[in-house]
Design an enzyme around this catalytic site. Structure first.
Site, PDB file in Angstrom:
ATOM      1  N   GLN B 209      -7.543  -0.201  -8.291  1.00  0.00           N
ATOM      2  CA  GLN B 209      -7.858   0.708  -9.401  1.00  0.00           C
ATOM      3  C   GLN B 209      -9.268   0.508  -9.928  1.00  0.00           C
ATOM      4  OE1 GLN B 209      -5.892   3.120 -10.358  1.00  0.00           O
ATOM      5  NE2 GLN B 209      -4.101   2.535  -9.164  1.00  0.00           N
ATOM      6  N   LYS B 232      -7.839   5.790  -3.092  1.00  0.00           N
ATOM      7  CA  LYS B 232      -8.025   5.881  -4.542  1.00  0.00           C
ATOM      8  C   LYS B 232      -9.503   5.982  -4.890  1.00  0.00           C
ATOM      9  CE  LYS B 232      -3.934   3.066  -5.497  1.00  0.00           C
ATOM     10  NZ  LYS B 232      -2.871   4.025  -5.782  1.00  0.00           N
ATOM     11  N   CYS B 371       5.464   1.845  -9.899  1.00  0.00           N
ATOM     12  CA  CYS B 371       5.537   0.625  -9.066  1.00  0.00           C
ATOM     13  C   CYS B 371       5.227  -0.620  -9.893  1.00  0.00           C
ATOM     14  CB  CYS B 371       4.599   0.707  -7.864  1.00  0.00           C
ATOM     15  SG  CYS B 371       4.968   2.049  -6.751  1.00  0.00           S
TER      16      CYS B 371
END
Lengths: 139, 413
Positions: B209, B232, B371
């Site tokens: 992230q 991502k 998750c």
């Protein structure tokens, strides 16, 4: 009214709406009318897995028919329960088994609520049909 | 005289790079706010992948023909792009994997099995994604290890005093995310690395992230291992990176066996392995996707990671401001240092209902446990809604999202 007639009636009601937001609102409002589900009936046995929300289905044999009581903590799923109840509640197991859920396709629900969205609709249907099969044998 | 320049991201230009943003969903313009799950792909990346298959698709590291040579060069050049992007020392510290998950499993099964003994401890955090929990649980079962969990405070920030206190003589590894996928909390990984090293432990950082949102400097952090995914960070799915310090990678045994990772194979004399990083790249990799991932990182460089980060902070502030007007909305994860991720629940409206209904209005957000079941359960919820931002999102899209949210909450209450 038979289960088949109940399906036909639902299809007619849904055809009154020309968009999905209105159909969802109708489903949600039907869910709000569900009878209360007693807390003590919430058990591992009545709980349905495979849903993003919590769903419980309790059933009782009442003479020749099966009486269901079901609930969810989510509004759309509660509405879907209400739809299922109109078709399958208080019917003989044989009638349940003889009434495949053609409304899914007719209402476009299978397209809008595909199994990948984990809404539990298919899991609920499977439970109702499994219970009907069991009750047909034991009854 | 100072010249005032307005160094902000040109979002109109950025958006032009993303073909998918032109599409409609249920007759409404797409508002894509599920970037923490996967980001959309700029045309430059799509074209790179297309170009690879049209012009030089070949297996790498062996053929002598032109196509093989070009594919190998582009693949190995990508290692240099990645090295520079995260400021690693050498190219050979960059291992291509299927993603962050595979990178973490690689470290667990290779470094872990070679270096850990029964009773050793691995320190993870309450904020972790399942991909940085389950590989350690598997290893713990195999080797009889103990997993300790760094707790979070009520804002979803790590309790640093508890972190310090969690070390003992058996602590061998800290495995934490750089930025929490569920809450957006930015963890003080540099400080955490120093503390880990002071206690003689290594640190693995899940940067899935972080890489698309802030400049990552693995040397500055002093990370021993750093993992991230292509998809991502505006790249393709199915590819990612494991960075490891060269000395650590060299000492680690291979994890998966196959072609590409060997030097010699013999039934009698045994098999010898290739040098790093190829020792850890068994089989034919996702060549075109790796090259396209490199193009994605170059795209980020062209826009400027600091401009992207600043833009996303503006979006986050705007979203927080707008969401405040929704009655009964509670944001989970309010740490002072946060990336562009907002996780929330709304009183009287199940996350599943919000996700399904808001999709009808063209808005894509994530609903569920992200998750990160242990984290959500810690905060007493099973599911949240999560909106997460990328370079191409706009304040106007956030307004559309908040308006849509107001409408759907009104429907279910």
């Amino acid at each position: 009214m038979s289960a088949q007639q109940a399906q036909a009636e639902l299809i007619e009601e849904f055809s009154l709406f020309d968009n999905w937001m209105d159909r969802y609102q109708y489903i949600i409002d039907m869910g709000k009318q569900l009878p209360a589900f007693p807390e003590e009936l919430k058990s591992a046995e009545t709980k349905i897995h495979g849903c993003q929300s919590n769903v419980w289905i309790h059933h009782e044999r009442e003479g020749e028919t099966l009486h269901f009581l079901a609930t969810s903590d989510a509004a759309i799923v509660s509405g879907l329960i209400a739809v299922l109840m109109r078709i399958y509640n208080d019917r003989a197991p044989a009638e349940i088994i003889a009434t495949p859920p053609s409304f899914l396709e007719d209402l476009g629900l299978d397209k809008h609520l595909s199994p990948t969205r984990a809404n539990g609709l298919h899991a609920m249907l499977k439970r109702i049909f499994t219970l009907a099969e069991q009750e047909k044998v034991t009854g | 005289m100072t010249v005032m320049t307005d160094l902000t991201l040109d979002v109109v230009r950025v958006r032009r790079d993303f073909p998918v943003l032109e599409r409609e969903v249920h007759g409404k313009p797409l508002v894509y706010l599920d970037n923490a799950a996967t980001s959309q792909t700029p045309r430059q990346v799509i074209e790179t992948l297309d170009h690879y298959y049209r012009h030089y698709n070949a297996n790498i590291h062996r053929g002598l023909h032109t196509l093989a040579d070009e594919a190998t060069a582009a693949f190995e050049d990508t290692r240099e792009i990645v090295r520079a992007f995260i400021n690693a020392t050498e190219r050979r510290e960059i291992v291509f994997t299927r993603g962050t998950t595979e990178a973490i499993n690689l470290v667990a099964q290779s470094w872990g099995r070679a270096n850990l003994a029964p009773g050793d401890e691995v320190l993870i955090s309450q904020l972790e994604h399942h991909s940085n929990i389950v590989p350690w649980q598997l290893l713990a079962n195999q080797l009889d290890l103990h997993i300790r969990v760094i707790p979070v405070d009520e804002h979803g920030a790590l309790d640093m005093a508890a972190y310090q206190a969690s070390f003992n003589e058996r602590t061998r590894l800290v495995a934490v995310n750089h930025i929490s996928n569920a809450f957006g909390t930015i963890n003080p990984v540099r400080e955490m690395a120093t503390i880990a090293h002071d206690h003689g432990a290594l640190i693995l950082i899940d940067g899935a992230q972080a890489v698309p949102h802030e400049a990552v400097d693995v040397r500055g952090i002093d990370a021993d291992f750093y993992a991230f995914s292509g998809h991502k960070a505006y790249g393709p799915t199915g590819v990612g990176v494991l960075y490891g310090k060269a000395a650590l990678l060299e000492a680690m045994p291979p994890w998966q066996g196959g072609g590409e990772m060997i030097r010699t194979v013999s039934f009698d004399a045994g098999t010898t392995y290739a040098d790093i990083p190829h020792k850890f790249e068994a089989g034919t990799p996702a060549i075109g996707d790796v090259i396209a991932m490199g193009r994605a990182l170059q795209w980020v460089d062209e826009i400027g990671i600091s401009l992207i980060g600043a833009w996303e902070q503006r979006l986050l502030a705007h979203a927080n401001e707008q969401l405040a007007r929704i009655d009964g909305l509670r944001v989970l994860g309010t740490a002072p240092h946060k990336a562009g991720v907002i996780s929330f629940v709304v009183e009287g409206a199940h996350a599943q209902d919000i996700g399904l209904l808001i999709d009808q209005l063209g808005v894509a957000i994530r609903t569920g446990n992200h998750c990160a079941q242990p984290l959500l359960h810690h905060f007493g919820v099973d599911a949240t809604c999560r909106a997460s931002f990328a370079a191409y999102n706009t304040p106007e899209e956030i307004d559309i999202f908040v308006e849509a949210l107001e409408r759907v909450v009104g429907m279910v209450r």
